[in-house]
Motif scaffolding. Structure first.
Motif, PDB file in Angstrom:
ATOM      1  N   ALA A 279      26.300  36.710  63.595  1.00 17.27           N
ATOM      2  CA  ALA A 279      27.214  37.609  62.877  1.00 17.27           C
ATOM      3  C   ALA A 279      28.665  37.233  63.191  1.00 17.27           C
ATOM      4  CB  ALA A 279      26.947  39.062  63.270  1.00 17.27           C
ATOM      5  N   ARG A 280      28.929  36.936  64.468  1.00 17.86           N
ATOM      6  CA  ARG A 280      30.310  36.560  64.839  1.00 17.86           C
ATOM      7  C   ARG A 280      30.728  35.293  64.119  1.00 17.86           C
ATOM      8  NH1 ARG A 280      30.838  37.903  71.200  1.00 17.86           N
ATOM      9  NH2 ARG A 280      29.380  39.608  71.120  1.00 17.86           N
ATOM     10  N   MET A 281      29.784  34.355  64.047  1.00 15.45           N
ATOM     11  CA  MET A 281      30.124  33.090  63.398  1.00 15.45           C
ATOM     12  C   MET A 281      30.378  33.312  61.907  1.00 15.45           C
ATOM     13  SD  MET A 281      27.968  29.720  62.940  1.00 15.45           S
ATOM     14  CE  MET A 281      27.396  30.452  61.459  1.00 15.45           C
ATOM     15  N   LEU A 282      29.502  34.098  61.271  1.00 25.53           N
ATOM     16  CA  LEU A 282      29.663  34.337  59.831  1.00 25.53           C
ATOM     17  C   LEU A 282      30.969  35.059  59.531  1.00 25.53           C
ATOM     18  CD1 LEU A 282      26.052  35.435  58.827  1.00 25.53           C
ATOM     19  CD2 LEU A 282      27.187  33.300  58.277  1.00 25.53           C
ATOM     20  N   LEU A 283      31.382  35.955  60.474  1.00 23.81           N
ATOM     21  CA  LEU A 283      32.594  36.731  60.220  1.00 23.81           C
ATOM     22  C   LEU A 283      33.829  36.073  60.830  1.00 23.81           C
ATOM     23  CD1 LEU A 283      31.085  40.272  60.830  1.00 23.81           C
ATOM     24  CD2 LEU A 283      31.491  39.146  58.663  1.00 23.81           C
ATOM     25  N   GLY A 284      33.608  34.928  61.476  1.00 16.89           N
ATOM     26  CA  GLY A 284      34.739  34.171  62.030  1.00 16.89           C
ATOM     27  C   GLY A 284      35.365  34.846  63.244  1.00 16.89           C
ATOM     28  N   LEU A 285      34.543  35.618  64.035  1.00 17.43           N
ATOM     29  CA  LEU A 285      35.079  36.243  65.251  1.00 17.43           C
ATOM     30  C   LEU A 285      34.758  35.330  66.420  1.00 17.43           C
ATOM     31  CD1 LEU A 285      33.795  39.883  64.740  1.00 17.43           C
ATOM     32  CD2 LEU A 285      35.992  38.966  64.127  1.00 17.43           C
ATOM     33  N   THR A 286      35.715  34.543  66.827  1.00 19.85           N
ATOM     34  CA  THR A 286      35.412  33.591  67.898  1.00 19.85           C
ATOM     35  C   THR A 286      35.968  34.043  69.233  1.00 19.85           C
ATOM     36  OG1 THR A 286      37.291  32.399  67.058  1.00 19.85           O
ATOM     37  CG2 THR A 286      35.117  31.497  66.538  1.00 19.85           C
ATOM     38  N   PRO A 326      35.571  29.899  51.325  1.00 15.41           N
ATOM     39  CA  PRO A 326      34.835  31.158  51.177  1.00 15.41           C
ATOM     40  C   PRO A 326      33.325  30.967  51.249  1.00 15.41           C
ATOM     41  CG  PRO A 326      35.906  30.529  49.130  1.00 15.41           C
ATOM     42  CD  PRO A 326      36.305  29.507  50.130  1.00 15.41           C
ATOM     43  N   ARG A 327      32.690  31.906  51.952  1.00 17.07           N
ATOM     44  CA  ARG A 327      31.229  31.873  52.039  1.00 17.07           C
ATOM     45  C   ARG A 327      30.692  33.139  51.391  1.00 17.07           C
ATOM     46  NH1 ARG A 327      29.770  27.623  54.507  1.00 17.07           N
ATOM     47  NH2 ARG A 327      27.566  28.171  54.339  1.00 17.07           N
ATOM     48  N   HIS A 328      29.541  33.014  50.751  1.00 19.77           N
ATOM     49  CA  HIS A 328      28.920  34.175  50.119  1.00 19.77           C
ATOM     50  C   HIS A 328      28.023  34.848  51.137  1.00 19.77           C
ATOM     51  CE1 HIS A 328      30.035  33.277  45.917  1.00 19.77           C
ATOM     52  NE2 HIS A 328      30.116  32.044  46.397  1.00 19.77           N
ATOM     53  N   THR A 350      25.529  31.326  50.717  1.00 22.79           N
ATOM     54  CA  THR A 350      26.410  30.353  50.067  1.00 22.79           C
ATOM     55  C   THR A 350      25.601  29.214  49.429  1.00 22.79           C
ATOM     56  OG1 THR A 350      27.929  30.856  51.829  1.00 22.79           O
ATOM     57  CG2 THR A 350      28.508  29.002  50.436  1.00 22.79           C
ATOM     58  N   ASP A 351      24.659  28.643  50.218  1.00 24.52           N
ATOM     59  CA  ASP A 351      23.891  27.505  49.706  1.00 24.52           C
ATOM     60  C   ASP A 351      23.083  27.913  48.468  1.00 24.52           C
ATOM     61  OD1 ASP A 351      24.946  26.042  51.670  1.00 24.52           O
ATOM     62  OD2 ASP A 351      23.178  26.089  52.982  1.00 24.52           O
ATOM     63  N   LEU A 352      22.508  29.125  48.566  1.00 21.79           N
ATOM     64  CA  LEU A 352      21.714  29.622  47.450  1.00 21.79           C
ATOM     65  C   LEU A 352      22.565  29.754  46.187  1.00 21.79           C
ATOM     66  CD1 LEU A 352      18.804  30.779  47.067  1.00 21.79           C
ATOM     67  CD2 LEU A 352      19.843  33.041  47.262  1.00 21.79           C
ATOM     68  N   ARG A 353      23.749  30.350  46.391  1.00 23.64           N
ATOM     69  CA  ARG A 353      24.639  30.546  45.237  1.00 23.64           C
ATOM     70  C   ARG A 353      25.138  29.194  44.706  1.00 23.64           C
ATOM     71  NH1 ARG A 353      22.226  34.407  45.136  1.00 23.64           N
ATOM     72  NH2 ARG A 353      22.828  36.489  45.854  1.00 23.64           N
TER      73      ARG A 353
END
Ligand code: ADP
Length: 594
Positions: A279-286, A326-328, A350-353
Motif C-alpha cells: 500500500a505504501r509503495m502504491l501510494l508513494g509513501l516512502t 499515473p497508475r490506475h 494499470t497493466d490491466l487498463r
C-alpha cells in the motif's frame, strides 16, 4: 491508615484474644469466687464438726457445768481453726466462744433465734451469712448439732476472709491474664510476621515472573505454595499464549508483507491501524510512518479518503489514478465491525487498463488497416463486373491492384498471426548456436529480388565463425524484416550493409542503409505496433507497421536487445545484440533453419 497483612493479622488476633480473654477472665473470676465461698463454707462446717469431735474426745461432756473449761476449749479450737468457735446450749445460751471471755459470755445474748442455730437444733447442718451484732461485721456461720449437750456448735468467719481471697484471686487472674495476652500477642505478631514475609516473597516472585517470562516461583508445601503453583501455571499459560500470539502476528505480518495488494486498516476515528508495504509503495509513501496518524494526514487522495469513510458503513469500490507516471488503482473497502473502522484493499490495475487500451487500439488499427485494401479490392471487382472486364488492358490494371492489396492483406494477417503467437507464448524457440554469416546470407537470398528491383546493393560483412546462441528461424525472421525495411526505405540505387561483430560475451549485428533515416523523435517509437514514420510510404511499399514490433518481441525472447541509430550523413543503422555462441552447445547450425 492502610494496614498491611502484618498489621491486619496482628490486630485481628489481638482483638480476638481480648474478645475471648475478657469474658473468660470474668467467668473464671466469678466461678472461682463461688468455689472459694463454697470451700469456705465447707471449711467452716468442717471446723464445726472437728470442734464437735474434739469436744467429745476431751470429755467436755463429763463435766457439763464447767463453763470455764468449755470456753477454753472453744478458744483452743478457735485458735487452731482460725475460725470463731461458739458453743451453744440447747436453750440458746452461749456456753463457750473463742472470741469472748467469761465476762463476755455472760453478757452475750441468747442465740436460740439465730437462723443457723434454729436449723442445727432441728438436726440440720447449715451455713448462713449474716450480720453479727456481736462483732459488728458480716460473717459466715456454720452450725452443726451437738448431740452430747443437745446444743449447737457453731464456727464463724468474717466475710472479709472471702474478700481477701477475692482480692488475691483477682490480682492473680489479672497478672496471669495479662501475661497470657502478652504471650498470645507475641505469638500472633510472630505469626503475622511469618505470613507477611511469605506473602512478600510470593509478591516478589510474582513480579519476577511477570517481568521475565521464563522465571518461576519456588513452591512450598502450604497454602502460599499452592498460590505460587497457580501463579506459575498462569505464567506458563501466559508464555504459551504470548508464543502463539507472536507466531500468529509473524504469520499475519508475513502475509501482509508478501501480498501484492495494498492493505490499509483504519479505526472508528479514521486513524491508520495498519498499512502494508504494498500500500505504501502504491501510494508513494516512502518516508512517513502512517500508523497511528489520521488517514487524511497520511495520504492526500480525496477519492481514497472518501472510500475509507464509506467503508465504515458499507462495502464499496472506487477506481482512481495516482502518482507520476499515473497508475490506475482500484480500491475496495469493507467495514471492520470489531473496531468500527474499515479495511481497504488496493489493486494496481494499470497493466490491466493498459492491456485493455492496447486491445482497443489494436482492434481500431487492424480495422483501419483492413478497410483500405478490402474496399479497394471490392471497388476494383465491382468496376470489373461493371464492364471493365471487357477492356483487357484496363482489366489487367484492376486485377493487378487487387492482387497487390490482397498481398497486403495477406502480409497483414501473417504479421498479426505472428504477433499473436509470440505474445500468446505459442512461439516455441529452440536456442542453439547459429552462424551469423549463414543467417545473413539466407535473409539476403529471400530479398534478393526486391533488392534488385530497387537497385539496392546489399553487402554482408560478417566473419564466417561468428555465431549467436539463438533460434535460427526467429533470427532469420528478424534479419529479413530489418533487411526488407532497409531495402524498402532507402533510395533507389542505395547501399545496404549487414555487418556483425563480437561484443564481449555477446554478438552484435547491424543492418545499415543510406536512406532518408529516421528522425530522433520517431526513433524510440518505430518498434511500437502500427507506428509508421511515413504511413503513405509504408503502405506504398506494402508495409504493415508490424515488422519492427515483431522484431523487438523475437529479440527479447532470445534474451537480446534491439535499437536504431542514425547514420551520417543520412540513413539508419538497426542493431541487434544477442548472447554469443556457447562452447558446450551443439555445433554451428550451418543452414539448419529453413
Ligand atoms: P512497416 O511495415 O511499415 O515497414 P515496420 O514496423 O517495419 O513497419 O517499420 C515501422 C516504420 O519505421 C516504417 O513505417 C518506417 O516509417 C520506419 N522505418 C523502418 N525501417 C526504416 C529504415 N531502414 N529507414 C527509414 N525508416 C524506417
Amino acid at each position: 491508615m492502610r494496614l498491611g497483612v502484618r498489621g491486619k493479622v496482628f490486630w485481628i488476633s489481638a482483638a480476638l484474644i481480648l474478645l475471648a480473654g475478657i469474658p473468660c477472665e470474668l467467668y473464671l473470676e466469678r466461678e472461682l469466687g463461688h468455689r472459694e465461698q463454697h470451700a469456705l463454707e465447707e471449711a467452716l462446717l468442717r471446723d464445726a464438726r472437728i470442734a464437735r469431735t474434739a469436744l467429745a474426745e476431751r470429755g467436755a461432756v463429763r463435766d457439763p457445768n464447767d463453763a470455764l473449761a468449755l470456753d477454753r476449749i472453744a478458744d483452743e479450737l478457735g485458735a487452731a481453726s482460725r475460725a470463731r468457735i461458739t458453743l451453744i446450749a440447747h436453750d440458746g445460751t452461749v456456753i463457750g466462744d473463742s472470741a469472748l471471755n467469761q465476762a463476755g459470755l455472760r453478757t452475750e445474748e441468747n442465740h436460740s433465734q439465730r437462723p443457723e442455730v434454729l436449723s442445727a437444733l432441728a438436726g440440720d447442718e447449715t451455713v448462713v451469712r449474716r450480720f453479727s451484732t456481736t462483732v459488728n461485721a458480716e460473717l459466715f456461720y456454720a452450725a452443726v448439732p451437738w448431740p452430747e449437750r443437745a446444743g449447737v456448735i457453731r464456727a464463724a468467719t468474717p466475710l472479709s476472709t472471702l474478700d481477701d481471697l477475692a482480692t488475691h484471686r483477682r490480682t492473680l487472674l489479672l497478672w496471669t491474664g495479662a501475661l497470657g495476652v502478652l504471650i498470645a500477642l507475641l505469638f500472633s505478631a510472630i505469626a503475622a510476621q511469618v505470613a507477611a514475609s511469605k506473602l512478600d516473597a510470593l509478591a516478589t516472585g510474582a513480579r519476577a515472573v511477570l517481568a521475565s517470562g521464563s522465571k518461576r516461583i519456588p513452591i512450598s508445601d502450604d497454602e502460599i505454595g499452592r498460590i505460587a503453583g497457580s501463579v506459575n501455571e498462569l505464567a506458563e499459560e501466559r508464555a504459551k499464549t504470548i508464543a502463539e500470539l507472536v507466531k500468529e502476528r509473524d504469520r499475519r505480518n508475513a502475509v501482509l508483507q508478501g501480498v501484492n495488494e495494498g492493505l490499509i486498516a483504519i479505526d472508528h476515528e479514521s486513524r491508520v491501524e495498519l498499512m502494508n508495504p504494498a500500500a505504501r509503495m502504491l501510494l508513494g509513501l516512502t518516508t512517513t510512518e502512517p500508523e497511528g496518524r489520521k488517514l487524511v494526514e497520511a495520504i492526500r487522495i480525496p477519492a481514497l479518503i472518501e472510500l475509507a469513510e464509506r467503508g465504515k458503513r458499507e462495502a464499496a469500490t472506487v477506481e482512481f489514478t495516482h502518482g507520476d507516471p499515473p497508475r490506475h488503482l482500484l480500491g475496495q473497502t469493507t467495514p471492520l465491525r470489531a473496531t468500527g473502522g474499515s479495511v481497504l484493499v488496493l489493486h494496481d490495475v494499470t497493466d490491466l487498463r493498459t492491456m485493455e487500451a492496447m486491445r482497443r487500439d489494436l482492434v481500431a488499427n487492424v480495422s483501419h488497416e483492413l478497410r483500405t485494401p478490402v474496399s479497394i479490392i471490392r471497388a476494383n471487382a465491382e468496376t470489373l463486373l461493371d464492364g471493365a472486364l471487357d477492356d483487357p488492358p484496363q482489366a489487367r490494371t484492376f486485377v493487378q491492384a487487387m492482387l497487390r492489396h490482397a498481398e497486403r492483406l495477406s502480409n497483414l494477417l501473417s504479421d498479426l498471426l505472428d504477433l499473436a503467437r509470440i505474445e500468446g507464448g505459442a512461439y516455441h524457440l529452440v536456442l542453439e548456436n547459429v552462424g551469423l554469416r549463414q543467417a545473413a546470407q539466407r535473409a539476403l537470398d529471400t530479398l534478393q529480388r526486391t533488392a534488385k528491383a530497387r537497385n539496392v546493393a546489399v553487402r554482408i560483412a560478417i566473419d564466417g565463425d561468428l555465431a549467436a546462441y539463438a533460434d535460427a528461424q526467429a533470427l532469420d525472421q528478424v534479419l529479413v524484416n530489418l533487411l526488407d525495411n532497409a531495402i524498402k526505405y532507402s533510395f533507389e540505387g542505395g547501399a545496404v550493409e549487414l555487418s556483425g561483430s563480437l561484443d564481449g560475451e555477446r554478438v552484435r549485428m547491424v543492418v545499415s542503409d543510406d536512406g532518408p533515416g529516421i528522425q530522433e523523435r520517431h526513433r524510440s517509437r518505430v518498434f511500437e505496433r502500427f507506428y509508421r514514420v511515413d504511413a503513405g510510404r509504408s503502405r506504398a511499399v506494402g508495409g504493415t507497421g508490424l515488422g519492427l514490433s515483431i522484431v523487438k518481441h523475437l529479440v527479447s525472447l532470445m534474451h537480446g536487445a534491439v535499437g536504431v541509430d542514425p547514420v551520417a550523413p543520412h540513413g539508419s543503422a538497426f542493431w541487434v545484440s544477442l548472447p554469443g555462441a556457447r562452447a558446450n552447445s551443439k555445433a554451428l547450425a550451418d543452414g539448419a533453419a529453413a
